[in-house]
Each structure stands twice: as C-alpha cells, then as structure tokens.
Design a protein around this motif. Structure first.
Motif, PDB file in Angstrom:
ATOM      1  N   PHE A  50       0.828  -1.205   0.000  1.00 40.16           N
ATOM      2  CA  PHE A  50       0.000   0.000   0.000  1.00 40.16           C
ATOM      3  C   PHE A  50       0.863   1.255   0.000  1.00 40.16           C
ATOM      4  CE2 PHE A  50      -3.915  -2.395   1.164  1.00 40.16           C
ATOM      5  CZ  PHE A  50      -4.716  -1.867   0.180  1.00 40.16           C
TER       6      PHE A  50
ATOM      7  N   GLN B 195       1.921   1.815  -3.447  1.00 45.28           N
ATOM      8  CA  GLN B 195       0.784   2.290  -4.230  1.00 45.28           C
ATOM      9  C   GLN B 195       0.528   3.781  -3.967  1.00 45.28           C
ATOM     10  OE1 GLN B 195       0.021  -0.060  -6.066  1.00 45.28           O
ATOM     11  NE2 GLN B 195      -1.763   0.625  -7.177  1.00 45.28           N
ATOM     12  N   PHE B 196       0.647   4.189  -2.732  1.00 44.67           N
ATOM     13  CA  PHE B 196       0.481   5.600  -2.376  1.00 44.67           C
ATOM     14  C   PHE B 196       1.547   6.440  -3.055  1.00 44.67           C
ATOM     15  CE2 PHE B 196      -2.217   7.448   0.973  1.00 44.67           C
ATOM     16  CZ  PHE B 196      -3.111   6.403   1.085  1.00 44.67           C
TER      17      PHE B 196
ATOM     18  N   GLY C 216       1.167   6.529  -6.790  1.00 43.41           N
ATOM     19  CA  GLY C 216      -0.059   7.254  -7.122  1.00 43.41           C
ATOM     20  C   GLY C 216       0.167   8.756  -7.069  1.00 43.41           C
TER      21      GLY C 216
ATOM     22  N   LEU D 167       2.213   9.783 -10.042  1.00 38.98           N
ATOM     23  CA  LEU D 167       1.441   9.818 -11.289  1.00 38.98           C
ATOM     24  C   LEU D 167       0.608  11.087 -11.380  1.00 38.98           C
ATOM     25  CD1 LEU D 167       0.178   6.139 -11.643  1.00 38.98           C
ATOM     26  CD2 LEU D 167       1.804   7.337 -13.094  1.00 38.98           C
ATOM     27  N   LEU D 168       0.115  11.542 -10.220  1.00 42.89           N
ATOM     28  CA  LEU D 168      -0.729  12.730 -10.212  1.00 42.89           C
ATOM     29  C   LEU D 168      -0.017  13.959 -10.766  1.00 42.89           C
ATOM     30  CD1 LEU D 168      -2.699  12.791  -6.860  1.00 42.89           C
ATOM     31  CD2 LEU D 168      -3.583  12.914  -9.158  1.00 42.89           C
TER      32      LEU D 168
ATOM     33  N   VAL E 171      -1.460  10.010 -19.957  1.00 41.04           N
ATOM     34  CA  VAL E 171      -0.924   8.713 -19.547  1.00 41.04           C
ATOM     35  C   VAL E 171       0.107   8.239 -20.580  1.00 41.04           C
ATOM     36  CG1 VAL E 171      -1.472   6.299 -19.061  1.00 41.04           C
ATOM     37  CG2 VAL E 171      -2.959   8.097 -18.206  1.00 41.04           C
TER      38      VAL E 171
ATOM     39  N   HIS F 196       2.301   1.105 -10.418  1.00 43.16           N
ATOM     40  CA  HIS F 196       0.984   1.405  -9.865  1.00 43.16           C
ATOM     41  C   HIS F 196      -0.076   0.427 -10.386  1.00 43.16           C
ATOM     42  CE1 HIS F 196      -1.536   4.200  -7.586  1.00 43.16           C
ATOM     43  NE2 HIS F 196      -2.449   4.037  -8.523  1.00 43.16           N
TER      44      HIS F 196
ATOM     45  N   ALA G 239      -1.635  -2.761  -8.101  1.00 38.31           N
ATOM     46  CA  ALA G 239      -3.035  -2.933  -7.720  1.00 38.31           C
ATOM     47  C   ALA G 239      -3.403  -4.419  -7.755  1.00 38.31           C
ATOM     48  CB  ALA G 239      -3.929  -2.137  -8.663  1.00 38.31           C
TER      49      ALA G 239
ATOM     50  N   LEU H 283     -11.257   0.977  -5.270  1.00 40.07           N
ATOM     51  CA  LEU H 283     -10.120   1.773  -5.759  1.00 40.07           C
ATOM     52  C   LEU H 283      -9.694   1.288  -7.137  1.00 40.07           C
ATOM     53  CD1 LEU H 283      -7.995   2.343  -2.594  1.00 40.07           C
ATOM     54  CD2 LEU H 283      -8.407   4.060  -4.338  1.00 40.07           C
ATOM     55  N   CYS H 284      -9.673  -0.018  -7.310  1.00 37.10           N
ATOM     56  CA  CYS H 284      -9.293  -0.580  -8.603  1.00 37.10           C
ATOM     57  C   CYS H 284     -10.302  -0.167  -9.667  1.00 37.10           C
ATOM     58  CB  CYS H 284      -9.221  -2.093  -8.530  1.00 37.10           C
ATOM     59  SG  CYS H 284      -7.808  -2.650  -7.609  1.00 37.10           S
TER      60      CYS H 284
ATOM     61  N   HIS I 254     -10.918   8.244  -6.298  1.00 34.08           N
ATOM     62  CA  HIS I 254      -9.714   7.416  -6.398  1.00 34.08           C
ATOM     63  C   HIS I 254      -8.502   8.056  -5.726  1.00 34.08           C
ATOM     64  CE1 HIS I 254      -7.269   4.197  -8.041  1.00 34.08           C
ATOM     65  NE2 HIS I 254      -6.361   5.104  -8.313  1.00 34.08           N
TER      66      HIS I 254
ATOM     67  N   PRO J  85      -8.639   6.761  -0.695  1.00 33.52           N
ATOM     68  CA  PRO J  85      -7.375   6.586   0.046  1.00 33.52           C
ATOM     69  C   PRO J  85      -7.469   7.084   1.490  1.00 33.52           C
ATOM     70  CG  PRO J  85      -6.918   7.401  -2.138  1.00 33.52           C
ATOM     71  CD  PRO J  85      -8.408   7.431  -1.982  1.00 33.52           C
TER      72      PRO J  85
ATOM     73  N   PHE K 213      -2.684  -5.655 -19.183  1.00 35.14           N
ATOM     74  CA  PHE K 213      -3.193  -4.670 -20.149  1.00 35.14           C
ATOM     75  C   PHE K 213      -3.617  -5.351 -21.442  1.00 35.14           C
ATOM     76  CE2 PHE K 213      -0.227  -1.810 -17.823  1.00 35.14           C
ATOM     77  CZ  PHE K 213      -1.159  -0.882 -17.405  1.00 35.14           C
TER      78      PHE K 213
ATOM     79  N   GLU L 201     -11.423  -7.132 -14.957  1.00 35.06           N
ATOM     80  CA  GLU L 201     -10.152  -7.657 -14.467  1.00 35.06           C
ATOM     81  C   GLU L 201     -10.393  -9.009 -13.799  1.00 35.06           C
ATOM     82  OE1 GLU L 201      -7.927  -3.917 -12.682  1.00 35.06           O
ATOM     83  OE2 GLU L 201     -10.094  -3.853 -12.517  1.00 35.06           O
TER      84      GLU L 201
HETATM   85  C1  HEM Z   1      -3.085   7.663  -2.563  1.00 37.89           C
HETATM   86  C2  HEM Z   1      -3.336   6.630  -3.287  1.00 37.89           C
HETATM   87  C3  HEM Z   1      -3.518   6.616  -4.772  1.00 37.89           C
HETATM   88  C4  HEM Z   1      -3.349   7.626  -5.708  1.00 37.89           C
HETATM   89  C5  HEM Z   1      -2.944   9.081  -5.463  1.00 37.89           C
HETATM   90  C6  HEM Z   1      -3.635   7.033  -6.999  1.00 37.89           C
HETATM   91  C7  HEM Z   1      -3.577   7.716  -8.243  1.00 37.89           C
HETATM   92  C8  HEM Z   1      -3.808   7.156  -9.490  1.00 37.89           C
HETATM   93  C9  HEM Z   1      -3.738   7.826 -10.765  1.00 37.89           C
HETATM   94  C10 HEM Z   1      -3.383   9.309 -10.966  1.00 37.89           C
HETATM   95  C11 HEM Z   1      -4.047   6.921 -11.734  1.00 37.89           C
HETATM   96  C12 HEM Z   1      -4.139   7.192 -13.223  1.00 37.89           C
HETATM   97  C13 HEM Z   1      -2.896   6.878 -14.015  1.00 37.89           C
HETATM   98  C14 HEM Z   1      -2.848   5.444 -14.491  1.00 37.89           C
HETATM   99  O1  HEM Z   1      -3.837   4.900 -14.945  1.00 37.89           O
HETATM  100  O2  HEM Z   1      -1.795   4.838 -14.440  1.00 37.89           O
HETATM  101  C15 HEM Z   1      -4.315   5.658 -11.073  1.00 37.89           C
HETATM  102  C16 HEM Z   1      -4.657   4.467 -11.697  1.00 37.89           C
HETATM  103  C17 HEM Z   1      -4.984   3.280 -11.063  1.00 37.89           C
HETATM  104  N1  HEM Z   1      -4.968   3.037  -9.708  1.00 37.89           N
HETATM  105 FE1  HEM Z   1      -4.474   4.366  -8.269  1.00 37.89          FE
HETATM  106  N2  HEM Z   1      -3.966   5.718  -6.802  1.00 37.89           N
HETATM  107  C18 HEM Z   1      -3.903   5.417  -5.451  1.00 37.89           C
HETATM  108  C19 HEM Z   1      -4.164   4.203  -4.826  1.00 37.89           C
HETATM  109  C20 HEM Z   1      -4.577   3.063  -5.462  1.00 37.89           C
HETATM  110  C21 HEM Z   1      -4.907   1.814  -4.801  1.00 37.89           C
HETATM  111  C22 HEM Z   1      -4.816   1.539  -3.302  1.00 37.89           C
HETATM  112  C23 HEM Z   1      -5.283   0.932  -5.786  1.00 37.89           C
HETATM  113  C24 HEM Z   1      -5.754  -0.511  -5.675  1.00 37.89           C
HETATM  114  C25 HEM Z   1      -5.691  -1.308  -4.670  1.00 37.89           C
HETATM  115  C26 HEM Z   1      -5.179   1.636  -7.045  1.00 37.89           C
HETATM  116  C27 HEM Z   1      -5.474   1.078  -8.275  1.00 37.89           C
HETATM  117  C28 HEM Z   1      -5.363   1.712  -9.496  1.00 37.89           C
HETATM  118  C29 HEM Z   1      -5.651   1.095 -10.753  1.00 37.89           C
HETATM  119  C30 HEM Z   1      -6.140  -0.345 -10.978  1.00 37.89           C
HETATM  120  C31 HEM Z   1      -5.409   2.077 -11.736  1.00 37.89           C
HETATM  121  C32 HEM Z   1      -5.544   1.909 -13.230  1.00 37.89           C
HETATM  122  C33 HEM Z   1      -4.202   1.568 -13.794  1.00 37.89           C
HETATM  123  C34 HEM Z   1      -4.197   1.564 -15.289  1.00 37.89           C
HETATM  124  O3  HEM Z   1      -5.023   0.875 -15.888  1.00 37.89           O
HETATM  125  O4  HEM Z   1      -3.330   2.241 -15.805  1.00 37.89           O
HETATM  126  N3  HEM Z   1      -4.763   2.933  -6.817  1.00 37.89           N
HETATM  127  N4  HEM Z   1      -4.183   5.836  -9.704  1.00 37.89           N
END
Ligand code: HEM
Ligand code: FES
Lengths: 143, 366
Positions: free
Chosen positions: B48, B51-52, B55, B58-59, B73, B90, B94, B135-136, B191, B196, B275, B295
């Motif tokens: 986690f 992931q944080f 994430g 990425l932002l 992206v 990231h 997940a 989240l996913c 998300h 979070p 993917f 998924e």
């Molecule tokens: C503070 C925590 C988090 C932030 C700031 C964050 C932020 C982001 C951002 C900006 C994206 C879009 C970019 C991308 O698709 O690659 C994304 C995608 C994604 N996130 Fe997170 N996320 C966080 C936590 C999590 C957690 C805990 C999970 C799952 C357990 C998760 C699962 C996913 C998934 C499945 C995608 C789509 C990935 C893809 O298809 O590219 N995220 N997240």
C-alpha cells in the motif's frame, strides 16, 4: 585453526552488510524518482520565436512567452526592434510598458527601465536581460 | 557523536520513545507457533505504501479530463523519464495487492482468527478489501482508454438490475446517463482523495484491533487448546512467546522481499500482463470493442451475473454471499479453531475456493 568471531564482531559485520545492501536498494529506488521529478527540458528549446511586425506598432510593447519566461519586444524607433526579459531584476515581478512615458515600470517597487533595458530608477540592481531580436521579412525573430 | 546522544536524550526525556519501542518490538511477544501466513499484513502495508507513493507521483503528470487523460498517460509512459516505471508499478501493484488481500483473508479464515474477540478486526479487514476493489474500479477509468471506458460502462450498468432505484443509481454513479466527463470527475476524486483517506483510517483501525486483541495463537500443534474468551476485555498474552523484533521482523522482511521479487518480475518482464489490447486505444463512446472482460478479480462476479436467469437474482446471490462473508464471525461462533476439527467449515472453505476459481475461469473463457 579455528577463528573465533565474537558476537559484537558478528553484529558489526551484519550491520555493515545489511546497511550496504539497504543503501544500494535505496539508491536504486531514489534514482528513478529523482529523474521523474526533474524539470523536463522542452524540445525546440533553442528555437527562435517569430513575432509578426504588425503586433509591435511604433511606441508599443508586445508581451510573449520566451522559453517559459515572460518577455517583451518593443519598437522604440521606426524599424528598430528590441527585446528583453520582462522579469524585473529586483525581486522578479513582471514589468509593464508605459506608452506615455516610453519606459517600463515594475509595479512591485517602482523600478524603472528604459527602452534599452537599463535601470532608470528604483531598486533593481541591474538591467533587464536583453534578448537578440532580428528582423526577417514581416517578422521579428527573437532568440 | 556527542550531539547525537544529546538529541536522542532530549527527545527521550520528553516523549519516552524508548519505552514505546520496547513495548512494541523486543517486548512484544508473539505466539511460539506463529507461521509465515502472519506476514501477509506487513506485506500489504508495504504494497500500500508503494501504491500511495506511485499514485502521488502519477498525479504530477496525469490530467483528469476526457480530452487529455489518455494523452497524459501516454506521455507518462513514453516521455517522462521513468514514467513507465511509476505507472507500471501502480497498475501491476493494484493486482498484487488484491492477490495479497485475498491470501491474507483466506489464511485468517483457515485459522479461524476471525472468531471472538477478533470480530472487529475481520469486519474492518473485509471493508478494506471492498475499498481496494472500489479503488481498482475507479482507477481503471482514469487512463480513459477504450478498456477504461467500456469496463466502467459495464460495471456501473450492473447496478441497474436493482429494482426500483436501479436506473437512478446508475445515473448517480455515472453522474449522467452515460459514462462521460462527470464520471471521470467523480471517479478521480474518489480514487485519489476520498477512498485513500478512508482506506488510511480503516488500516489504522485494523492495526489497532490487531494490537489491542493480541496476535492469535495458530490453531495447530499438540499444545494448542481452544478456549472461550471471557466476557470482559482481555489482551491475549504470550509469556513464552518469541519477540516481534528481531525474530518475526526477519520473517516479515523475507516474505516482503519475496512479494517484491514477484511484483518486480512482472513489472520488468511482463509489464503488459494486465493490459489487454483495448487499453492502448483512447476511449470512443461510439465504438464498443468486442469481448470486454473485467479484471481477473471481478470475473467471478461478472460470470455469476450471467449464470442466473435474471440479473436481479445474480446480484441478490452476490450480495447475500458478501454479506455472509462480512458477518462470518457473528454467524460461526463456536470456540473450536482447529480446521481439521471443523469438517463442515473445511468443506465449505475448499468448495468455496474451487467455486471462485472455477467461475472465474469460466468467465474468462465464456
Ligand atoms: C493515494 C493513493 C492513490 C493515488 C494518489 C492514486 C492515483 C492514481 C492515478 C493518478 C491513476 C491514473 C494513471 C494510471 O492509470 O496509471 C491511477 C490508476 C490506477 N490506480 Fe491508483 N492511486 C492510489 C491508490 C490506489 C490503490 C490503493 C489501488 C488498488 C488497490 C489503485 C489502483 C489503481 C488502478 C487499478 C489504476 C488503473 C491503472 C491503469 O489501468 O493504468 N490505486 N491511480
Ligand atoms: S521587483 Fe521590480 S522593483 Fe522590486
């Protein structure tokens, strides 16, 4: 021959090994993050910026963005074009053009600059950064 | 080195950190027969945190707007130095988290650790699992690819089968009648902020429960005896136990390394494992790509909806099953925890896993 290793020696050895491995992995993780965060150079960074002459009438100023920084181009005398950075050399405010006076004024602490970028008064310590400007056809190329 | 001692002494005199550390590390005793499955919580915490961190990174470059999301992206993947790494970590992370969550749940279930006095630990964990699923689901939409768009369309559509409120619920989830800009807005907010935050609080509560009740003795070995929990609060002590630090921390670290190795192997050698083709095309609301599948961890639900003659029965069965899982400790209340002395439980457990795997595979190939 048996070599005897005391617990403190063992501890020190393990500490160094683990510390080294830990440091190596940390460096491996920090490097990508550092590169990811570094400001990225824009492509075409050194290209010249074209500005239509029509946008810069006599005695007027035209503000534009030069490599990510505010800049200004002036036509103080007919056919003469000068360009400089619009960032005040005092504390970084953006200067303004004063058509009536034919000089630039910084709104923050009243720094004054002439059409050649020289300081006319106020706190700015040095002239505005000047930018090369060349005339080509009906355009002025800055850079 | 004297200044170092002074700083430490200064803090120590005021906050008594040494005592806290001692109570939670070397003097924190765990049951002697503790096994490797108890490391999964530490694995999850590590995952986690990754992931944080990824994430938040990425932002920096992601733009939550239908016109630019896909491009942003793509830019992360192709232009930003190591952007591919952050995004792959990231997105693959997940999936690894879901694997670890499921293993964690199945192991505490097998050892019946959810039983009194640990009902709240189980309940908070179960909510965390669902939050991770959510989240996913919300994250999946963010890249605004064909896959994102249509997977979200299908997933939100399922809510429409609920009688009376179904259609309004779908509209509410999407912020409109179709998946659109509004959907991206609300999914993005949930998300990156809403969920979070909730997740962080829940993880805190979960850990509090674990620490307060004490680690359960594994229900194995000749010395294990089931016992009734008294009517008042009691911390489960293990006076003859092994210290958390360094003994169990080593084991935690080893299993964390194992998971990271598995995780990074996918990131580096099979980055596109999760993917499909349609993840690489920008969303087009007028063209549904053929064969959109959710998924892997949603396949069971997807297939269950198709098996039943009507969607509402399918949803009802799923809802009943999830409610049963959530309330398991309140339903299964005997003191016996040894799996081999609980034949009914063991049969349901094994059949349940087989059913989950079977239906998922069926869903994959149907
Ligand atoms: C503070 C925590 C988090 C932030 C700031 C964050 C932020 C982001 C951002 C900006 C994206 C879009 C970019 C991308 O698709 O690659 C994304 C995608 C994604 N996130 Fe997170 N996320 C966080 C936590 C999590 C957690 C805990 C999970 C799952 C357990 C998760 C699962 C996913 C998934 C499945 C995608 C789509 C990935 C893809 O298809 O590219 N995220 N997240
Ligand atoms: S910043 Fe321009 S005069 Fe102070």
């Amino acid at each position: 021959m048996t070599t005897h290793v005391t617990p403190p020696q063992r501890r020190k050895f393990l500490f160094i090994i683990l510390g080294g491995v830990g440091a190596a992995f940390t460096a491996l993780a920090v490097w990508p993050v550092w590169r990811y965060l570094l400001p990225r150079e824009k492509t075409g960074e050194d290209a010249k910026i074209p500005i239509a002459k029509a946008d810069i009438p006599l005695g007027k100023a035209h503000f534009f963005s030069f490599r990510g920084q505010p800049a200004v181009v002036l036509q103080p005398a007919p056919g003469q074009f000068v360009a400089f950075s619009a960032v005040c050399t005092h504390l970084g405010c953006i200067i303004q053009w004063q058509p009536g006076k034919g000089e630039c004024l910084c709104p923050c602490h009243a720094g004054r600059f002439g059409t050649d970028g020289q300081v006319l008064g106020g706190p700015p310590p040095k002239p505005l950064d000047s930018l090369p400007a060349t005339v080509e056809g009906d355009q002025v190329l800055v850079g | 080195m004297n200044w170092k001692k002074q700083v430490i002494d200064f803090i120590e005199t005021r906050l008594g950190i040494r005592d806290i550390l001692e109570q939670n590390l070397t003097k924190y005793l765990l049951p002697r027969n503790i096994n490797a499955w108890y490391t999964l919580g530490a694995v999850l915490l590590t995952l986690f945190m990754i992931q944080f961190a990824t994430g938040i990174l990425l932002l920096i470059y992601y733009v939550p707007n239908p016109a630019e999301a896909f491009q942003s992206v793509e830019r992360i993947m192709n232009e930003v130095p190591f952007g591919w790494l952050m995004r792959t970590l990231h997105a693959v992370g997940a999936n690894i988290i879901i694997i670890a969550l499921l293993l964690h749940m199945l192991s505490v279930m097998f050892m019946a650790s959810y039983k009194r006095p640990r009902e709240l630990t189980w309940l908070s964990g179960f909510i965390i699992l669902n939050l991770a699923f959510a989240l996913c689901l919300t994250g999946y939409l963010l890249p605004w690819s064909q896959l994102s768009f249509w997977a979200t369309t299908v997933a939100t559509d399922a809510a429409g089968a609920i009688p009376l409120i179904g259609d309004d619920l779908v509209r509410f989830l999407r912020g409109g009648s179709m998946v659109n800009e509004a959907t991206l807005g609300r999914f993005f907010a949930l998300h990156v902020m809403g969920m979070p935050l909730m997740l962080g609080l829940l993880i805190g509560f979960h850990l509090f429960c674990v620490r307060r009740a004490g680690i359960s003795r594994a229900p194995f070995g000749p010395d294990y005896q089931p016992r009734e929990h008294p009517d008042h609060f009691e911390h489960e002590e293990h006076h003859d136990g092994i210290p958390f630090f360094p003994n169990y921390v080593i084991k935690d670290t080893a299993v964390i390394c194992f998971f990271l190795a598995f995780f990074l192997a996918i990131v580096f050698f099979a980055p596109n494992l999760f993917f499909p083709e349609s993840a690489f095309e920008p969303a087009d609301p007028f063209v549904t790509p053929p064969g959109i599948k959710p998924e892997w961890y949603f396949l069971w639900a997807y297939q269950a909806l198709k098996i039943f003659p009507s969607e509402i029965i399918g949803l009802g069965v799923q809802g009943a099953f999830m409610t049963f899982l959530a309330l398991l400790p309140f339903i299964d209340r005997g003191a016996e925890r040894r799996p081999f002395k609980r034949p009914l439980f063991l049969t349901c457990y094994a059949l349940g896993i087989l059913l989950f795997v079977g239906i998922s595979i069926w869903g994959h190939y149907s």
